[in-house]
Design a protein around this motif. Structure first.
Motif, PDB file in Angstrom:
ATOM      1  N   THR A  32      76.515 -24.636  32.020  1.00 50.83           N
ATOM      2  CA  THR A  32      75.969 -23.253  32.218  1.00 50.83           C
ATOM      3  C   THR A  32      76.212 -22.407  33.283  1.00 50.83           C
ATOM      4  O   THR A  32      76.317 -20.965  33.196  1.00 50.83           O
ATOM      5  CB  THR A  32      74.264 -23.421  32.493  1.00 50.83           C
ATOM      6  N   LYS A  33      76.891 -23.066  34.482  1.00 50.98           N
ATOM      7  CA  LYS A  33      77.268 -22.216  35.429  1.00 50.98           C
ATOM      8  C   LYS A  33      78.783 -21.561  35.222  1.00 50.98           C
ATOM      9  O   LYS A  33      79.378 -20.964  35.884  1.00 50.98           O
ATOM     10  CB  LYS A  33      77.303 -23.094  36.901  1.00 50.98           C
ATOM     11  N   LYS A  34      79.480 -22.239  34.161  1.00 55.87           N
ATOM     12  CA  LYS A  34      80.821 -21.643  33.775  1.00 55.87           C
ATOM     13  C   LYS A  34      80.820 -20.520  32.899  1.00 55.87           C
ATOM     14  O   LYS A  34      82.006 -20.355  32.324  1.00 55.87           O
ATOM     15  CB  LYS A  34      81.826 -22.793  33.329  1.00 55.87           C
ATOM     16  N   ARG A  35      79.910 -19.962  32.443  1.00 53.04           N
ATOM     17  CA  ARG A  35      79.757 -18.903  31.473  1.00 53.04           C
ATOM     18  C   ARG A  35      80.647 -17.783  32.030  1.00 53.04           C
ATOM     19  O   ARG A  35      80.661 -17.587  32.970  1.00 53.04           O
ATOM     20  CB  ARG A  35      78.423 -18.451  31.149  1.00 53.04           C
ATOM     21  N   PRO A  36      81.464 -17.186  31.093  1.00 52.25           N
ATOM     22  CA  PRO A  36      82.309 -15.969  31.577  1.00 52.25           C
ATOM     23  C   PRO A  36      81.475 -14.825  31.682  1.00 52.25           C
ATOM     24  O   PRO A  36      80.381 -14.676  31.092  1.00 52.25           O
ATOM     25  CB  PRO A  36      82.977 -15.770  30.109  1.00 52.25           C
ATOM     26  N   PRO A  37      81.725 -14.142  32.953  1.00 49.42           N
ATOM     27  CA  PRO A  37      81.202 -12.857  33.310  1.00 49.42           C
ATOM     28  C   PRO A  37      80.819 -11.909  32.211  1.00 49.42           C
ATOM     29  O   PRO A  37      82.022 -11.760  31.271  1.00 49.42           O
ATOM     30  CB  PRO A  37      81.581 -12.373  34.451  1.00 49.42           C
ATOM     31  N   LYS A  38      79.789 -11.080  32.081  1.00 47.53           N
ATOM     32  CA  LYS A  38      79.865  -9.843  31.255  1.00 47.53           C
ATOM     33  C   LYS A  38      80.612  -8.953  31.711  1.00 47.53           C
ATOM     34  O   LYS A  38      81.115  -8.784  32.874  1.00 47.53           O
ATOM     35  CB  LYS A  38      78.454  -9.247  30.978  1.00 47.53           C
ATOM     36  N   LEU A  39      80.993  -7.897  30.693  1.00 50.07           N
ATOM     37  CA  LEU A  39      81.981  -6.696  30.942  1.00 50.07           C
ATOM     38  C   LEU A  39      81.406  -6.100  31.998  1.00 50.07           C
ATOM     39  O   LEU A  39      80.101  -5.534  32.314  1.00 50.07           O
ATOM     40  CB  LEU A  39      82.329  -6.207  29.795  1.00 50.07           C
ATOM     41  N   GLY A  40      82.056  -5.924  33.303  1.00 48.08           N
ATOM     42  CA  GLY A  40      81.693  -5.138  34.601  1.00 48.08           C
ATOM     43  C   GLY A  40      80.736  -5.908  35.332  1.00 48.08           C
ATOM     44  O   GLY A  40      80.325  -5.323  36.344  1.00 48.08           O
ATOM     45  N   ASP A  76      80.116  -8.445  38.452  1.00 44.55           N
ATOM     46  CA  ASP A  76      80.835  -9.128  39.263  1.00 44.55           C
ATOM     47  C   ASP A  76      80.066 -10.177  39.812  1.00 44.55           C
ATOM     48  O   ASP A  76      79.044  -9.935  40.565  1.00 44.55           O
ATOM     49  CB  ASP A  76      81.113  -7.861  40.436  1.00 44.55           C
ATOM     50  N   ARG A  77      80.467 -11.519  39.911  1.00 44.23           N
ATOM     51  CA  ARG A  77      79.967 -12.450  40.384  1.00 44.23           C
ATOM     52  C   ARG A  77      80.468 -13.354  41.713  1.00 44.23           C
ATOM     53  O   ARG A  77      80.383 -14.428  41.841  1.00 44.23           O
ATOM     54  CB  ARG A  77      79.705 -13.655  39.305  1.00 44.23           C
ATOM     55  N   ARG A  78      81.413 -12.302  42.302  1.00 47.84           N
ATOM     56  CA  ARG A  78      82.013 -12.980  43.539  1.00 47.84           C
ATOM     57  C   ARG A  78      81.255 -13.200  44.646  1.00 47.84           C
ATOM     58  O   ARG A  78      81.339 -14.145  45.385  1.00 47.84           O
ATOM     59  CB  ARG A  78      83.113 -12.071  43.824  1.00 47.84           C
ATOM     60  N   CYS A  79      80.125 -12.433  44.620  1.00 46.46           N
ATOM     61  CA  CYS A  79      79.129 -12.585  45.549  1.00 46.46           C
ATOM     62  C   CYS A  79      77.726 -12.987  45.160  1.00 46.46           C
ATOM     63  O   CYS A  79      77.351 -12.481  44.250  1.00 46.46           O
ATOM     64  CB  CYS A  79      79.066 -11.249  46.552  1.00 46.46           C
ATOM     65  N   LYS A  80      77.027 -13.410  45.735  1.00 47.97           N
ATOM     66  CA  LYS A  80      75.432 -13.638  45.375  1.00 47.97           C
ATOM     67  C   LYS A  80      74.676 -12.545  45.641  1.00 47.97           C
ATOM     68  O   LYS A  80      74.852 -11.747  46.233  1.00 47.97           O
ATOM     69  CB  LYS A  80      74.970 -15.030  46.194  1.00 47.97           C
ATOM     70  N   ALA A  81      73.912 -12.290  44.651  1.00 50.45           N
ATOM     71  CA  ALA A  81      72.958 -11.290  44.404  1.00 50.45           C
ATOM     72  C   ALA A  81      71.860 -11.349  45.436  1.00 50.45           C
ATOM     73  O   ALA A  81      71.368 -12.592  45.734  1.00 50.45           O
ATOM     74  CB  ALA A  81      72.557 -10.944  43.086  1.00 50.45           C
ATOM     75  N   PRO A  82      71.618 -10.045  46.175  1.00 50.52           N
ATOM     76  CA  PRO A  82      71.081 -10.187  47.175  1.00 50.52           C
ATOM     77  C   PRO A  82      69.351 -10.530  46.520  1.00 50.52           C
ATOM     78  O   PRO A  82      68.981  -9.891  45.592  1.00 50.52           O
ATOM     79  CB  PRO A  82      70.977  -8.786  48.064  1.00 50.52           C
ATOM     80  N   PHE A 121      68.575  -4.195  47.178  1.00 50.62           N
ATOM     81  CA  PHE A 121      68.313  -4.990  46.167  1.00 50.62           C
ATOM     82  C   PHE A 121      68.442  -4.301  44.905  1.00 50.62           C
ATOM     83  O   PHE A 121      69.414  -5.161  44.069  1.00 50.62           O
ATOM     84  CB  PHE A 121      66.904  -5.425  46.049  1.00 50.62           C
ATOM     85  N   ILE A 122      68.121  -2.882  44.541  1.00 53.31           N
ATOM     86  CA  ILE A 122      68.406  -2.445  43.491  1.00 53.31           C
ATOM     87  C   ILE A 122      69.957  -2.116  43.233  1.00 53.31           C
ATOM     88  O   ILE A 122      70.355  -2.330  42.282  1.00 53.31           O
ATOM     89  CB  ILE A 122      67.615  -1.127  43.189  1.00 53.31           C
ATOM     90  N   SER A 123      70.587  -1.609  44.361  1.00 54.01           N
ATOM     91  CA  SER A 123      71.983  -1.222  44.269  1.00 54.01           C
ATOM     92  C   SER A 123      72.775  -2.775  43.989  1.00 54.01           C
ATOM     93  O   SER A 123      73.928  -2.566  43.287  1.00 54.01           O
ATOM     94  CB  SER A 123      72.621  -0.436  45.325  1.00 54.01           C
ATOM     95  N   GLY A 124      72.496  -3.753  44.750  1.00 57.72           N
ATOM     96  CA  GLY A 124      72.991  -4.905  44.476  1.00 57.72           C
ATOM     97  C   GLY A 124      73.069  -5.311  43.000  1.00 57.72           C
ATOM     98  O   GLY A 124      73.983  -6.032  42.500  1.00 57.72           O
ATOM     99  N   ARG A 125      71.898  -5.279  42.217  1.00 52.33           N
ATOM    100  CA  ARG A 125      71.582  -5.688  41.166  1.00 52.33           C
ATOM    101  C   ARG A 125      72.569  -4.759  40.203  1.00 52.33           C
ATOM    102  O   ARG A 125      73.028  -5.242  39.131  1.00 52.33           O
ATOM    103  CB  ARG A 125      70.054  -5.442  40.647  1.00 52.33           C
ATOM    104  N   MET A 126      72.773  -3.525  40.370  1.00 55.00           N
ATOM    105  CA  MET A 126      73.543  -2.641  39.596  1.00 55.00           C
ATOM    106  C   MET A 126      74.981  -3.120  39.574  1.00 55.00           C
ATOM    107  O   MET A 126      75.846  -3.163  38.673  1.00 55.00           O
ATOM    108  CB  MET A 126      73.353  -1.242  40.042  1.00 55.00           C
ATOM    109  N   LEU A 127      75.437  -3.545  40.908  1.00 55.58           N
ATOM    110  CA  LEU A 127      76.790  -3.865  41.081  1.00 55.58           C
ATOM    111  C   LEU A 127      76.853  -5.293  40.639  1.00 55.58           C
ATOM    112  O   LEU A 127      77.966  -5.265  39.569  1.00 55.58           O
ATOM    113  CB  LEU A 127      77.316  -4.067  42.509  1.00 55.58           C
ATOM    114  N   ASN A 128      76.119  -6.194  40.666  1.00 54.81           N
ATOM    115  CA  ASN A 128      76.191  -7.557  40.214  1.00 54.81           C
ATOM    116  C   ASN A 128      76.329  -7.502  38.783  1.00 54.81           C
ATOM    117  O   ASN A 128      76.728  -8.295  38.239  1.00 54.81           O
ATOM    118  CB  ASN A 128      75.025  -8.389  40.861  1.00 54.81           C
TER     119      ASN A 128
END
Length: 130
Positions: free
Chosen positions: A74-82, A84-90, A108-115
């Motif tokens: 479950t942790k190795k699922r490919p990321p969705k288009l756009g 970014d899973r390089r950083c942990k969501a705040p 928090f909101i802007s972090g969710r948008m980017l992530n």
């Protein structure tokens, strides 16, 4: 001056109850999760708990994941288009509700948008471009 030795509680004890307190987030969330589990359908409660965990993180036992087991697959699922899973969501971090600031919510909101690669219109429907 005799009045200088008096406390605020001597004059207006009801004012103190209206002043901000330091309400622990974990205690409030624990009670709220208990309430929604009794008042809502199981699926609706599970959805609300997911959003609370997404915002505050697993700050209490009631917000910990109990419905599934996390595996390597479950942790190795490919990321969705756009996405970014390089950083942990705040998450919103504070010891008590009164310590939460507008800047924390905005971050928090802007972090969710980017992530998650979400456009602004998804976060705020009033921002739709016609």
């Amino acid at each position: 001056m005799q009045g200088s030795n008096c406390r605020l509680t001597d004059f207006a004890p009801d004012i103190l109850s209206a002043l901000p307190t330091k309400t622990p987030i974990a205690d409030v969330l624990e009670a709220y999760v208990q309430h929604i589990r009794s008042a809502k359908t199981p699926k609706s409660a599970q959805t609300d708990i997911y959003y609370l965990r997404d915002v505050f993180g697993p700050v209490c036992d009631a917000l910990k994941v109990t419905s599934r087991k996390l595996t390597a697959a479950t942790k190795k699922r490919p990321p969705k288009l756009g996405q970014d899973r390089r950083c942990k969501a705040p998450v919103v971090e504070a010891a008590h509700f009164e310590a939460i600031t507008t800047a924390q919510i905005a971050a928090f909101i802007s972090g969710r948008m980017l992530n998650r690669g979400l456009p602004p219109a998804v976060i705020n429907p009033s921002c739709r471009i016609s």
